[in-house]
Design a protein around this motif. Structure first.
Motif, PDB file in Angstrom:
ATOM      1  N   TRP A   1      -9.030  19.213  50.177  1.00 51.72           N
ATOM      2  CA  TRP A   1      -8.788  18.241  49.116  1.00 51.72           C
ATOM      3  C   TRP A   1      -7.952  18.822  47.991  1.00 51.72           C
ATOM      4  O   TRP A   1      -7.128  18.118  47.387  1.00 51.72           O
ATOM      5  N   VAL A   2      -8.148  20.097  47.691  1.00 49.04           N
ATOM      6  CA  VAL A   2      -7.320  20.752  46.674  1.00 49.04           C
ATOM      7  C   VAL A   2      -5.853  20.726  47.100  1.00 49.04           C
ATOM      8  O   VAL A   2      -4.948  20.437  46.311  1.00 49.04           O
ATOM      9  N   GLY A   3      -5.621  21.027  48.390  1.00 49.81           N
ATOM     10  CA  GLY A   3      -4.250  21.017  48.909  1.00 49.81           C
ATOM     11  C   GLY A   3      -3.632  19.636  48.896  1.00 49.81           C
ATOM     12  O   GLY A   3      -2.469  19.462  48.498  1.00 49.81           O
ATOM     13  N   VAL A   4      -4.394  18.621  49.321  1.00 44.17           N
ATOM     14  CA  VAL A   4      -3.875  17.249  49.347  1.00 44.17           C
ATOM     15  C   VAL A   4      -3.602  16.750  47.939  1.00 44.17           C
ATOM     16  O   VAL A   4      -2.599  16.075  47.678  1.00 44.17           O
ATOM     17  N   GLU A   5      -4.508  17.071  47.018  1.00 45.14           N
ATOM     18  CA  GLU A   5      -4.310  16.669  45.628  1.00 45.14           C
ATOM     19  C   GLU A   5      -3.042  17.301  45.053  1.00 45.14           C
ATOM     20  O   GLU A   5      -2.265  16.648  44.351  1.00 45.14           O
ATOM     21  N   GLY A   6      -2.832  18.578  45.358  1.00 49.05           N
ATOM     22  CA  GLY A   6      -1.628  19.252  44.896  1.00 49.05           C
ATOM     23  C   GLY A   6      -0.372  18.639  45.480  1.00 49.05           C
ATOM     24  O   GLY A   6       0.640  18.462  44.785  1.00 49.05           O
ATOM     25  N   LEU A   7      -0.412  18.311  46.773  1.00 49.89           N
ATOM     26  CA  LEU A   7       0.728  17.668  47.431  1.00 49.89           C
ATOM     27  C   LEU A   7       1.054  16.336  46.776  1.00 49.89           C
ATOM     28  O   LEU A   7       2.229  16.034  46.489  1.00 49.89           O
ATOM     29  N   THR A   8       0.031  15.543  46.521  1.00 50.29           N
ATOM     30  CA  THR A   8       0.239  14.218  45.938  1.00 50.29           C
ATOM     31  C   THR A   8       0.759  14.309  44.513  1.00 50.29           C
ATOM     32  O   THR A   8       1.727  13.634  44.143  1.00 50.29           O
TER      33      THR A   8
ATOM     34  N   ILE B   1     -10.912   4.143  47.424  1.00 43.72           N
ATOM     35  CA  ILE B   1     -11.604   5.169  46.636  1.00 43.72           C
ATOM     36  C   ILE B   1     -12.944   5.502  47.283  1.00 43.72           C
ATOM     37  O   ILE B   1     -13.326   6.672  47.412  1.00 43.72           O
ATOM     38  N   GLY B   2     -13.662   4.461  47.697  1.00 45.18           N
ATOM     39  CA  GLY B   2     -14.939   4.685  48.371  1.00 45.18           C
ATOM     40  C   GLY B   2     -14.778   5.438  49.679  1.00 45.18           C
ATOM     41  O   GLY B   2     -15.602   6.306  50.022  1.00 45.18           O
ATOM     42  N   PHE B   3     -13.706   5.136  50.419  1.00 45.57           N
ATOM     43  CA  PHE B   3     -13.448   5.836  51.677  1.00 45.57           C
ATOM     44  C   PHE B   3     -13.166   7.309  51.428  1.00 45.57           C
ATOM     45  O   PHE B   3     -13.599   8.180  52.175  1.00 45.57           O
ATOM     46  N   GLY B   4     -12.442   7.591  50.341  1.00 37.40           N
ATOM     47  CA  GLY B   4     -12.182   8.984  49.981  1.00 37.40           C
ATOM     48  C   GLY B   4     -13.466   9.732  49.672  1.00 37.40           C
ATOM     49  O   GLY B   4     -13.650  10.884  50.080  1.00 37.40           O
ATOM     50  N   ALA B   5     -14.387   9.063  48.947  1.00 42.26           N
ATOM     51  CA  ALA B   5     -15.682   9.684  48.646  1.00 42.26           C
ATOM     52  C   ALA B   5     -16.472   9.933  49.917  1.00 42.26           C
ATOM     53  O   ALA B   5     -17.125  10.981  50.078  1.00 42.26           O
TER      54      ALA B   5
ATOM     55  N   GLY C   1      -3.314   9.162  47.206  1.00 43.98           N
ATOM     56  CA  GLY C   1      -3.811   9.371  45.853  1.00 43.98           C
ATOM     57  C   GLY C   1      -5.165   8.729  45.631  1.00 43.98           C
ATOM     58  O   GLY C   1      -6.055   9.320  45.009  1.00 43.98           O
ATOM     59  N   LEU C   2      -5.366   7.516  46.150  1.00 44.22           N
ATOM     60  CA  LEU C   2      -6.653   6.843  45.998  1.00 44.22           C
ATOM     61  C   LEU C   2      -7.754   7.568  46.768  1.00 44.22           C
ATOM     62  O   LEU C   2      -8.903   7.650  46.310  1.00 44.22           O
ATOM     63  N   LEU C   3      -7.430   8.096  47.934  1.00 39.35           N
ATOM     64  CA  LEU C   3      -8.416   8.895  48.674  1.00 39.35           C
ATOM     65  C   LEU C   3      -8.814  10.125  47.867  1.00 39.35           C
ATOM     66  O   LEU C   3      -9.992  10.504  47.830  1.00 39.35           O
ATOM     67  N   CYS C   4      -7.834  10.727  47.196  1.00 40.74           N
ATOM     68  CA  CYS C   4      -8.127  11.904  46.360  1.00 40.74           C
ATOM     69  C   CYS C   4      -9.003  11.533  45.170  1.00 40.74           C
ATOM     70  O   CYS C   4      -9.874  12.313  44.760  1.00 40.74           O
ATOM     71  N   VAL C   5      -8.766  10.348  44.605  1.00 40.86           N
ATOM     72  CA  VAL C   5      -9.619   9.884  43.511  1.00 40.86           C
ATOM     73  C   VAL C   5     -11.070   9.818  43.970  1.00 40.86           C
ATOM     74  O   VAL C   5     -11.993  10.296  43.300  1.00 40.86           O
TER      75      VAL C   5
ATOM     76  N   PRO D   1      -9.474   3.394  34.181  1.00 38.01           N
ATOM     77  CA  PRO D   1     -10.308   4.581  33.966  1.00 38.01           C
ATOM     78  C   PRO D   1      -9.444   5.830  33.866  1.00 38.01           C
ATOM     79  O   PRO D   1      -8.259   5.799  34.213  1.00 38.01           O
ATOM     80  N   THR D   2     -10.021   6.906  33.406  1.00 37.13           N
ATOM     81  CA  THR D   2      -9.255   8.136  33.205  1.00 37.13           C
ATOM     82  C   THR D   2      -8.766   8.716  34.527  1.00 37.13           C
ATOM     83  O   THR D   2      -9.255   8.361  35.605  1.00 37.13           O
ATOM     84  N   ALA D   3      -7.823   9.617  34.452  1.00 38.42           N
ATOM     85  CA  ALA D   3      -7.174  10.172  35.642  1.00 38.42           C
ATOM     86  C   ALA D   3      -8.011  11.260  36.292  1.00 38.42           C
ATOM     87  O   ALA D   3      -8.633  12.079  35.606  1.00 38.42           O
ATOM     88  N   SER D   4      -8.004  11.290  37.621  1.00 38.15           N
ATOM     89  CA  SER D   4      -8.689  12.370  38.335  1.00 38.15           C
ATOM     90  C   SER D   4      -8.011  13.710  38.075  1.00 38.15           C
ATOM     91  O   SER D   4      -8.648  14.762  38.143  1.00 38.15           O
ATOM     92  N   SER D   5      -6.723  13.682  37.742  1.00 34.63           N
ATOM     93  CA  SER D   5      -6.000  14.919  37.443  1.00 34.63           C
ATOM     94  C   SER D   5      -6.486  15.571  36.156  1.00 34.63           C
ATOM     95  O   SER D   5      -6.196  16.741  35.901  1.00 34.63           O
ATOM     96  N   ALA D   6      -7.234  14.828  35.333  1.00 30.50           N
ATOM     97  CA  ALA D   6      -7.784  15.404  34.105  1.00 30.50           C
ATOM     98  C   ALA D   6      -8.740  16.551  34.435  1.00 30.50           C
ATOM     99  O   ALA D   6      -8.845  17.522  33.679  1.00 30.50           O
TER     100      ALA D   6
END
Length: 320
Positions: free
Chosen positions: A34-41, A17-21, A216-220, A275-280
């Motif tokens: 990131w929008v594209g990767v999140e959508g793919l995941t 998660i930290g690496f994604g940030a 998914g964790l990178l996207c988070v 914790p709550t979902a990043s997709s929220a």
């Protein structure tokens, strides 16, 4: 289960998660990436994992019904308490939708990684089953709350369409359906499709699914935002208290009440303390919620969960 075992599941998760940030801020990857990767995941990789894992899972030795009851009942209790505390959290409708999502949604990726680290393939199967129970519930509740209190005008058929086309809901239903039909329909399926074709399809979905968790964790991490404070403080505090304290406490109580034991009890507690979902944030942005507040709630909960999740797991074990 000791603290070392729990840490072995949480530390790699936190590092990814930290690496994604870090990649988001200094890696040269912009918002469109990131929008594209999140959508793919969200639309393909995670559904592939759910389908394959649920289809192959052996739930014969697991208290599936009791686990489902604990997961569903805890989620409904959390939703009810959140609704009752609406005026305490905020007077603003869209802001309340973010408080609500923050209280009942959960981070699929983190839960799957923890469960798989603790229990291997059985953990993945239990995590997928937890998703199959909870994803439809939280999406139905969140969509209805957004439809009522959000900025966007979504009513009737629009609400049903948003739920019915959710890729996580659809993939969970497909995976469970294949699992239920696997034994009695094997000869029929074998006659309709060559075994090699079915094997290739399963192998392809497996490869896609393996990519879901790290990406998914990178996207988070990439989706975390610094809380703004001020007017956001009270909604963030209420939502976080509900998600990281009330929900897991309720889960422990209902686990004992209904007699849930073993790996299933641990995985249920993990998912109900996440914790709550990043997709929220995505749902808030699409359906007229308070997206900036949702991003702040996600960031605060993700940070605090690094301490709260292992604490609840140890507490649950102590009372187990």
């Amino acid at each position: 289960m000791d603290l070392v075992t729990i840490a072995s599941a949480l530390v790699p998760t936190a590092l990814l998660i930290g690496f994604g940030a870090l990649l988001r801020r200094q890696g040269g990857f912009g918002e469109p990436f990131w929008v594209g990767v999140e959508g793919l995941t969200y639309n393909f990789l995670l559904p592939a994992l759910f389908i394959v894992t649920l289809a192959r899972a052996d739930f014969g030795s697991v208290q599936v019904g009791t686990m489902a009851l604990v997961l569903a009942a805890t989620t409904l209790v959390g939703a009810t308490v959140t609704t009752l505390l609406r005026r305490v959290a905020t007077d603003d409708g869209p802001a309340f939708t973010s408080v609500f999502q923050g209280a009942i949604r959960f981070n699929n990726y983190v839960g799957l990684v923890i469960a798989s680290t603790l229990f291997g393939q059985q953990g993945v199967a239990l995590a997928a089953f937890a998703n199959a129970v909870m994803v439809p519930i939280v999406n139905v509740l969140s969509t209805f709350v957004l439809a009522r209190h959000g900025h966007a005008e979504i009513r009737g058929v629009g609400v049903l369409k948003a739920i019915a086309t959710n890729p996580l809901v659809v993939s969970c239903l497909i995976g469970l359906g294949l699992n239920l039909l696997r034994a009695p329909t094997a000869p029929v399926l074998g006659a309709a499709l060559p075994a090699a074709v079915l094997g290739i399809a399963a192998a392809t979905l497996s490869i896609l699914g393996q990519a879901a968790l790290p990406i998914g964790l990178l996207c988070v991490g990439s989706g975390l935002r610094r809380p703004e404070g001020g007017a956001q403080a009270r909604p963030i505090a209420v939502s976080t208290l509900l998600r990281l304290a009330v929900m897991p406490a309720t889960a422990i109580a209902l686990t004992h009440l209904f007699g849930l034991r073993g790996d299933a009890a641990v995985v249920a507690l993990v998912f109900l303390s996440l914790p709550t979902a990043s997709s929220a944030y995505v749902l808030a942005r699409r359906l007229g919620g308070d997206a900036p507040l949702m991003a702040s709630i996600t960031a605060v909960q993700t940070g605090l969960a690094l301490a709260s999740v292992p604490a609840w797991m140890l507490l649950g074990q102590a009372f187990g």
